[in-house]
Design a protein around this motif. Structure first.
Motif, PDB file in Angstrom:
ATOM      1  N   UNK A 161       0.840  -1.205   0.000  1.00 49.65           N
ATOM      2  CA  UNK A 161       0.000   0.000   0.000  1.00 49.65           C
ATOM      3  C   UNK A 161       0.875   1.256   0.000  1.00 49.65           C
ATOM      4  N   UNK A 162       1.985   1.191   0.724  1.00 51.56           N
ATOM      5  CA  UNK A 162       2.917   2.316   0.737  1.00 51.56           C
ATOM      6  C   UNK A 162       3.528   2.553  -0.629  1.00 51.56           C
TER       7      UNK A 162
ATOM      8  N   UNK B  49       3.380   6.128  -2.504  1.00 55.72           N
ATOM      9  CA  UNK B  49       4.535   6.926  -2.922  1.00 55.72           C
ATOM     10  C   UNK B  49       4.640   7.017  -4.439  1.00 55.72           C
ATOM     11  N   UNK B  50       4.204   5.979  -5.151  1.00 59.54           N
ATOM     12  CA  UNK B  50       4.155   6.073  -6.608  1.00 59.54           C
ATOM     13  C   UNK B  50       3.172   7.164  -7.015  1.00 59.54           C
ATOM     14  N   UNK B  51       2.054   7.230  -6.307  1.00 59.17           N
ATOM     15  CA  UNK B  51       1.066   8.273  -6.581  1.00 59.17           C
ATOM     16  C   UNK B  51       1.645   9.669  -6.391  1.00 59.17           C
TER      17      UNK B  51
ATOM     18  N   UNK C 141      -2.669  11.884  -4.759  1.00 53.95           N
ATOM     19  CA  UNK C 141      -2.746  11.379  -3.391  1.00 53.95           C
ATOM     20  C   UNK C 141      -3.649  10.148  -3.421  1.00 53.95           C
ATOM     21  N   UNK C 142      -3.072   9.008  -3.107  1.00 60.50           N
ATOM     22  CA  UNK C 142      -3.746   7.723  -3.260  1.00 60.50           C
ATOM     23  C   UNK C 142      -4.170   7.183  -1.889  1.00 60.50           C
ATOM     24  N   UNK C 143      -5.420   6.770  -1.809  1.00 59.53           N
ATOM     25  CA  UNK C 143      -5.932   6.070  -0.637  1.00 59.53           C
ATOM     26  C   UNK C 143      -6.359   4.676  -1.050  1.00 59.53           C
ATOM     27  N   UNK C 144      -6.795   3.887  -0.090  1.00 58.65           N
ATOM     28  CA  UNK C 144      -7.320   2.559  -0.435  1.00 58.65           C
ATOM     29  C   UNK C 144      -8.751   2.458   0.065  1.00 58.65           C
TER      30      UNK C 144
END
Ligand SMILES: [Zn+2]
Length: 144
Positions: free
Chosen positions: A31-32, A36-38, A44-47
């Protein structure tokens, strides 16, 4: 609610060992990696949990609410971002006065669990539109 515990303090499972490592690194996990790729793509990436619909920031791979494995990642919209709280730091770790105070804020998104600590540029204030001036972590944001 209380936790059922067995055994007494001092009789819990333990073991002794020697860790021979002068330097080690933690990975950020799957998930990290997405998070960080985002940031590298100015996103800004969430799940998002497919069972209960909760969205987490930073993203995580298990829902703390329903214990479902999370495999969906979503881009969060800066239009939904708001400054939850902030503080101003006037001294360094040794108590020496900083040349300029540093403002640290908690950036959150409507409907999202969690948030990100950010450096605040300009005069901190709650409310207003969030602008990210630097997507390197920690983010640098200003409030318009
Ligand atoms: Zn869930």
């Amino acid at each position: 609610m209380s936790w059922e515990k067995e055994g007494k303090e001092g009789s819990l499972l333990k073991w002794y060992d020697i860790m021979e490592a002068e330097k080690y690194e933690y990975t950020v996990g799957p998930a990290g990696e997405r998070f960080f790729q985002g940031l590298k793509e100015n996103k800004i990436i969430g799940s998002k949990c497919k069972k209960c619909g909760k969205v987490y920031l930073p993203p995580r791979i298990y829902c703390e609410d329903c214990f479902t494995k999370i495999e969906e990642y979503v881009e969060l919209k800066l239009d939904d971002a708001y400054l939850d709280s902030f503080t101003t730091i006037y001294q360094d770790d040794d108590g020496q006065k900083l040349a300029e105070p540093v403002h640290i804020g908690l950036l959150r998104f409507k409907g999202v669990n969690g948030g990100l600590f950010c450096y605040l540029e300009g005069t901190p204030k709650k409310g207003g539109r969030i602008r990210v001036s630097n997507f390197n972590y920690p983010l640098r944001i200003s409030i318009e």
